[in-house]
Write an enzyme that holds these catalytic residues in place. Sequence first.
Site, short mmCIF file in Angstrom:
data_model
loop_
_atom_site.label_atom_id
_atom_site.label_comp_id
_atom_site.label_asym_id
_atom_site.label_seq_id
_atom_site.Cartn_x
_atom_site.Cartn_y
_atom_site.Cartn_z
N GLY A 1 -53.89 23.94 -8.16
CA GLY A 1 -53.48 23.20 -6.97
C GLY A 1 -53.43 24.09 -5.74
O GLY A 1 -54.12 25.12 -5.65
N ASP A 2 -52.60 23.69 -4.79
CA ASP A 2 -52.52 24.39 -3.51
C ASP A 2 -51.65 25.64 -3.55
O ASP A 2 -51.80 26.53 -2.71
CB ASP A 2 -51.94 23.44 -2.45
N THR B 1 -42.50 22.13 -7.58
CA THR B 1 -42.73 23.52 -7.16
C THR B 1 -41.53 24.09 -6.43
O THR B 1 -40.75 23.35 -5.85
CB THR B 1 -43.96 23.47 -6.22
N ARG C 1 -57.27 22.91 -13.87
CA ARG C 1 -56.93 22.49 -12.49
C ARG C 1 -56.01 23.52 -11.83
O ARG C 1 -55.04 23.97 -12.40
CB ARG C 1 -56.23 21.13 -12.54
N THR D 1 -45.10 21.79 -0.73
CA THR D 1 -44.91 21.22 -2.07
C THR D 1 -45.35 19.77 -2.07
O THR D 1 -45.14 19.05 -1.10
CB THR D 1 -43.45 21.34 -2.56
N GLY D 2 -45.97 19.35 -3.15
CA GLY D 2 -46.46 17.97 -3.23
C GLY D 2 -47.73 17.93 -4.04
O GLY D 2 -48.05 18.89 -4.75
N1 ASP Z 1 -48.22 21.56 -5.11
C1 ASP Z 1 -48.10 21.74 -6.54
C2 ASP Z 1 -49.44 21.55 -7.18
O1 ASP Z 1 -50.14 20.63 -6.78
C3 ASP Z 1 -47.11 20.83 -7.15
C4 ASP Z 1 -45.78 20.73 -6.44
O2 ASP Z 1 -45.65 21.06 -5.29
O3 ASP Z 1 -44.81 20.30 -7.06
O4 ASP Z 1 -49.77 22.23 -8.11
#
Ligand code: ASP
Length: 288
Positions: free
Chosen positions: A185-186, A155, A183, A205-206
């Site tokens: 994400g955050d 991200t 799905r 990010t994560g």
């Molecule tokens: N946080 C993002 C997600 O879970 C992915 C990422 O940060 O690389 O969609």
Amino acid sequence: MYALIIHGGAGPHPSKDYSKQVTHMGELIVKGQKLLEAGTSALDVVEAMIMEMEACGLYVAGKGAAPDEAGNFLLDASIMTSDAKAGAVAAIPAVKHPISIAKTLLHEPEYIMLSEASARNYAAKNGHTLIEDAENYYQDYKDHITPGNISKHGTVGAVALDLTGQLAAGTSTGGTLFKAAGRIGDTPLIGAGTWADQNVAISSTGLGEFFIQTAAAHDVAAQIEYAAKPLDKALQHSLDKIERLGGDGGLIAVNNKGEIAMKFNSHGMKRAAVSSSQAPIVRVFEKE
Ligand code: ASP
């Protein structure tokens, strides 16, 4: 006084060469610095930084977005300013700049987040660039999956303090590689992937599920508002919670005093920072 941090994700693999991203982020942070010094708002700088990262295909956002398990490219983004304005898009298909659509949503009086085809229709009505040949456009993710070297997340995000004292944060992603169909994400969730208030602006990010479970971006802000925690310590505390749950990733934050903080518990986090008291720096694996 100003400050700016950008990140390109916390999923870098130790054996991979990130020189292109390092060069790109190095140029971008100087560009952002010049914009802030010229009086550009934190909001516009955050958007400008993320737009460039979405357009270049070097990160798992915008052009570099990864497909879900069904082969679809569905993008998420959110943006927020210190005056509590927020906008977000979730699972939006075939647009060039999800972050700009989220920014347009800041001005909507009745809703903050739009999703899927309706979000794309909204983008079309508001003059945003659509991608007509998605199959060909989103191909750069293949660079992230060389055998034995899968970067599952990457991200992008930016946080800024401008000369007027305004803060802004934004985050944009294609999600995790081969994510389950449907799905989310955050990244598009205000309080998990992105947060800004009068004290601090944060981008996450994560592995998004862990950032949702801990309301990570807001968790950092709450420690500062309610417990006057130093920025570094607040980020570390939130990351520790994520680690205890089994998650990994990183957080970037700037506060209203122009302080910067970048923390991760993964192998690394592609990132760059500058402020009125910090010359531009670019890092991937080294901790500060
Ligand atoms: N946080 C993002 C997600 O879970 C992915 C990422 O940060 O690389 O969609």
